[in-house]
Design a protein around this motif. Structure first.
Motif, PDB file in Angstrom:
ATOM      1  N   TRP A   1       0.841  -1.192   0.000  1.00 12.51           N
ATOM      2  CA  TRP A   1       0.000   0.000   0.000  1.00 12.51           C
ATOM      3  C   TRP A   1       0.875   1.241   0.000  1.00 12.51           C
TER       4      TRP A   1
ATOM      5  N   ARG B   1       2.159   5.164   1.098  1.00 14.38           N
ATOM      6  CA  ARG B   1       2.362   6.000   2.274  1.00 14.38           C
ATOM      7  C   ARG B   1       2.208   7.464   1.859  1.00 14.38           C
TER       8      ARG B   1
ATOM      9  N   ASN C   1      -9.394   0.966   1.007  1.00 10.15           N
ATOM     10  CA  ASN C   1      -9.106   1.894   2.100  1.00 10.15           C
ATOM     11  C   ASN C   1      -9.670   1.287   3.381  1.00 10.15           C
ATOM     12  N   PRO C   2      -8.818   0.808   4.289  1.00  4.09           N
ATOM     13  CA  PRO C   2      -9.321   0.126   5.480  1.00  4.09           C
ATOM     14  C   PRO C   2      -9.881   1.061   6.547  1.00  4.09           C
ATOM     15  N   ASP C   3      -9.651   2.363   6.407  1.00  8.46           N
ATOM     16  CA  ASP C   3     -10.027   3.315   7.446  1.00  8.46           C
ATOM     17  C   ASP C   3     -11.378   3.965   7.150  1.00  8.46           C
ATOM     18  N   ALA C   4     -11.962   4.594   8.176  1.00  6.42           N
ATOM     19  CA  ALA C   4     -13.296   5.184   8.042  1.00  6.42           C
ATOM     20  C   ALA C   4     -13.290   6.450   7.191  1.00  6.42           C
ATOM     21  N   ALA C   5     -12.213   7.223   7.249  1.00  7.54           N
ATOM     22  CA  ALA C   5     -12.151   8.501   6.539  1.00  7.54           C
ATOM     23  C   ALA C   5     -11.775   8.304   5.073  1.00  7.54           C
ATOM     24  N   SER C   6     -12.413   9.093   4.192  1.00 10.12           N
ATOM     25  CA  SER C   6     -12.029   9.093   2.785  1.00 10.12           C
ATOM     26  C   SER C   6     -10.638   9.697   2.622  1.00 10.12           C
ATOM     27  N   LYS C   7      -9.936   9.256   1.566  1.00 12.09           N
ATOM     28  CA  LYS C   7      -8.575   9.735   1.332  1.00 12.09           C
ATOM     29  C   LYS C   7      -8.435  10.151  -0.126  1.00 12.09           C
TER      30      LYS C   7
ATOM     31  N   THR D   1     -14.098   4.493   2.344  1.00 12.48           N
ATOM     32  CA  THR D   1     -13.748   3.287   3.092  1.00 12.48           C
ATOM     33  C   THR D   1     -14.250   2.035   2.387  1.00 12.48           C
TER      34      THR D   1
ATOM     35  N   THR E   1      -1.837   8.168   3.890  1.00 12.93           N
ATOM     36  CA  THR E   1      -1.256   6.833   3.936  1.00 12.93           C
ATOM     37  C   THR E   1      -2.361   5.780   4.005  1.00 12.93           C
ATOM     38  N   ARG E   2      -1.959   4.501   3.918  1.00 12.35           N
ATOM     39  CA  ARG E   2      -2.869   3.364   4.069  1.00 12.35           C
ATOM     40  C   ARG E   2      -3.932   3.321   2.974  1.00 12.35           C
TER      41      ARG E   2
END
Length: 205
Positions: free
Chosen positions: A1, A3, A28-34, A52, A83-84
């Motif tokens: 992935w 960084r 995307n494993p996290d709740a927030a959009s990136k 996510t 990241t992530r």
């Protein structure tokens, strides 16, 4: 992935100026959009937000529309401020994003030559039992001749894995549920169509 601060550079050959849909297959494993920032020859032309998906290995499609002002070779740079993120691949298609309508065929024409009536496809048997053969039959636009096709038997969760390039493919769905098949068609005159049928296939136990 990736960084935060990393980037990727691609050289692309744009066939014609205009609007293109960039579809990112990403996780995307996290709740927030990136965000992923998109640059053309050094100038920022767009951003796609990767929402996510719940895990690094759960991929979904995220699309944005970009404008390429000139044909020819260009450099595309993707910048990752966060990241992530896990990016599987990126697909570029001329024209706008495919819209969705439950059940009925959705046709997007990406050419100056508009097919009369548009293409569609059927699947039989439908409903179908899990792990039983289902066959898809393409019906091209009237007066058109197919050069090549690309199928996905489930656009939502298996876009890059459940695929075929056969004109009228067959498939075994391994689990029950509703699925959205999609086919991208290239005709002999150079025009293209994308046809999807939302929740069209029902697979029983």
């Amino acid at each position: 992935w990736v960084r935060a601060g990393e980037w990727l550079i691609y050289t692309v050959n744009v066939q014609a100026p205009g609007q293109y849909t960039a579809t990112f297959r990403a996780a995307n494993p996290d709740a927030a959009s990136k965000p992923v920032e998109i640059y053309l020859d050094g100038a920022r032309i767009g951003t796609v937000q990767i929402g996510t998906t719940g895990a690094f290995t759960t991929f979904k499609n995220f699309a944005t529309t970009l404008t390429f002002p000139a044909a020819g070779k260009h450099q595309i740079r993707l910048a990752f401020p966060a990241t992530r993120l896990n990016v599987n691949y990126i697909d570029f298609a001329s024209g706008g994003t495919v819209t969705t309508t439950t059940g009925a065929p959705v046709v997007t024409t990406t050419s100056a030559t508009t097919p009369t009536g548009g293409a569609t496809f059927t699947a039989a048997p439908n409903p179908v039992a899990k792990s039983s053969l289902i066959r898809f039959t393409l019906v091209p636009a009237p007066g058109k001749y197919v050069r090549s096709v690309w199928w996905t038997f489930d656009k939502d969760d298996h876009y890059g894995t459940w695929n075929s390039r056969n004109l009228n493919p067959a498939f075994f769905y391994p689990k029950s549920g509703k699925y959205t098949p999609l086919v991208k068609i290239t005709y002999t005159d150079g025009s293209t169509e994308t046809v999807e049928r939302v929740d069209y296939v029902t697979v029983s136990q």
